[in-house]
Scaffold this active site. Structure first.
Site, short mmCIF file in Angstrom:
data_model
loop_
_atom_site.label_atom_id
_atom_site.label_comp_id
_atom_site.label_asym_id
_atom_site.label_seq_id
_atom_site.Cartn_x
_atom_site.Cartn_y
_atom_site.Cartn_z
N ASP A 1 -5.85 -4.14 1.72
CA ASP A 1 -5.19 -3.93 3.01
C ASP A 1 -4.92 -2.46 3.27
OD1 ASP A 1 -3.87 -4.32 5.40
OD2 ASP A 1 -1.97 -4.89 4.49
N ASP B 1 -8.85 0.31 10.85
CA ASP B 1 -8.31 -0.76 10.02
C ASP B 1 -9.45 -1.60 9.46
OD1 ASP B 1 -6.31 -2.46 8.91
OD2 ASP B 1 -6.60 -3.85 10.57
#
Length: 416
Positions: free
Chosen positions: A89, A294
């Site tokens: 992440d 991201d």
């Protein structure tokens, strides 16, 4: 703040990444649709976090983090090492895994880690730099943490240090959360999470050379993707084509310190720079807006007014009829002619500060001949924009936290 020096990690290391749907026999379109459903939830969480940070309604707010992702990494913890899969992440910092004794744990495919059985586990004191870097901590028996994610998931437990093994490289004294109470959705694909954000708790910040890169294969490619940490991160052979490397500054947002913000100045489609209002992608003084890159969001989401202009440009420059059925979940689709082999699509350039990044067509147009459709792998957002992982396929994306830059290097990721 650099918490610990890990000389063992000086050489860097390589980790194999597996897409969480890689075992499933999906078409490219089905892969995209399943990932998009998760990505929309993540995008809503990220946007909510951004607007929460910007709002002044509450004086005290626990920071929230992204906490889900599309890629799993295999690593081992402890001495002797125990292997487990963790979610990668780039939108959060904490490294954590489920630990015994578990008050509340979700089902995982590997045994839950027992720190009592590891000779290298050590609990961190409340005065340690990493404990002080936690957004929410308390102190009774050592450093205790609570780390919350944007979808109301959370992990709670004790902060310790442990030896983590990545491939054949063992890195001692990595600070991590030993989670004894872990709640919420989105974690069940792995047995924990590895935060690669910009804050001091993340894996990249804890290495002596704070940089990492990843190279993501196409969503329907059975070959695995790659994550390179430390000194290996910038070791990619670019075959001498330095012109191909595009580098842009990383911007900091004090209200969302984990995220990697980029300065997007414009978008060019088919050679025409779109009339996007200046400042559309700018990070506002209150911490709202801006664009982040991201790895855990599947498609790119652009602020609504900019996305409307992108859509309009593709409709006018693509010589195909628009499909209005809405059957795919994507905002813009075209009907493919039955004899379609080579379809010309307008080129797409993201004009970042100092880096005009031209994308290969397969990074933004997804065609499915069985459905007779070709769709733009982008959507709209309100506020924050996100540069998603479909647009990052087949390029090394190098995050350098010391230089505060991000570089794109075109690469065949399945050959890395």
């Amino acid at each position: 703040m650099r918490a610990l020096n890990h000389s063992a990690a000086e050489t860097g290391f390589r980790i194999t990444l597996k897409h969480i749907d890689s075992e499933k026999n999906f078409t490219k379109f089905e892969h995209l649709q399943h990932a998009m459903k998760r990505g929309q939830h993540r995008m809503q969480r990220l946007s909510r976090m951004s607007s929460l940070a910007a709002s002044e309604e509450s004086d005290v707010q626990s920071p929230v983090h992204a906490g889900s992702g599309e890629f799993l990494m295999e690593l081992s913890i402890g001495t002797p090492p125990e292997s487990y899969p963790a979610i990668m992440d780039t939108g959060s910092d904490l490294i954590w895994t489920q630990c015994k004794p578990c008050e509340q744990c979700f089902d995982q495919s590997t045994p839950i880690f027992d720190p009592k059985k590891s000779s290298s586990f050590s609990q961190l004191s409340c005065k340690s730099a990493l404990c002080e870097a936690l957004p929410t901590s308390s102190c009774s028996d050592g450093c205790e943490y609570l780390y919350a994610y944007g979808d109301y998931s959370s992990t709670q437990g004790v902060l310790g240090t442990e030896t983590f093994t990545f491939g054949k490289v063992a890195v001692p004294n990595i600070g991590f959360g030993c989670g004894e109470d872990n709640e919420g959705s989105g974690f069940t694909q792995g047995a924990g999470l590895v935060g690669l954000g910009r804050g001091p708790l993340s894996l990249v910040s804890q290495l002596s050379e704070p940089k990492f890169s990843y190279c993501l294969t196409s969503v329907d490619d059975s070959k695995s993707s790659t994550l390179l940490m430390g000194s290996l991160a910038s070791s990619v052979n670019t075959s001498g084509s330095s012109n191909a490397i595009k580098t842009t500054p990383l911007i900091k947002n004090p209200s969302q310190p984990s995220f990697y913000y980029l300065s997007l100045e414009g978008i060019t489609i088919g050679g025409t720079k779109l009339p996007i209002k200046k400042g559309t992608f700018a990070l506002n003084n209150d911490g709202s807006g801006g664009m982040i890159i991201d790895s855990g969001t599947t498609i790119t989401y652009l602020e609504q007014s900019a996305f409307d202009l992108v859509k309009k440009a593709f409709v006018s420059k693509t010589k195909l009829s628009v499909d209005d059925s809405g059957s795919t979940g994507l905002d813009l689709c075209f009907t493919l002619p039955s004899n379609a082999n080579d379809i010309e699509v307008p080129n797409l350039v993201f004009n970042f500060d100092g880096a005009d990044l031209e994308l290969p067509a397969e990074n933004y147009m997804i065609a499915d001949s069985s459905m007779g459709l070709m769709c733009l792998a982008m959507g709209s957002s309100s506020g924050m924009s996100i540069f998603g992982n479909t647009q990052q396929q087949n390029m090394v994306v190098l995050h350098d936290l010391d230089k505060e830059t991000l570089s794109f290097i075109p690469t065949q990721c399945d050959q890395l």
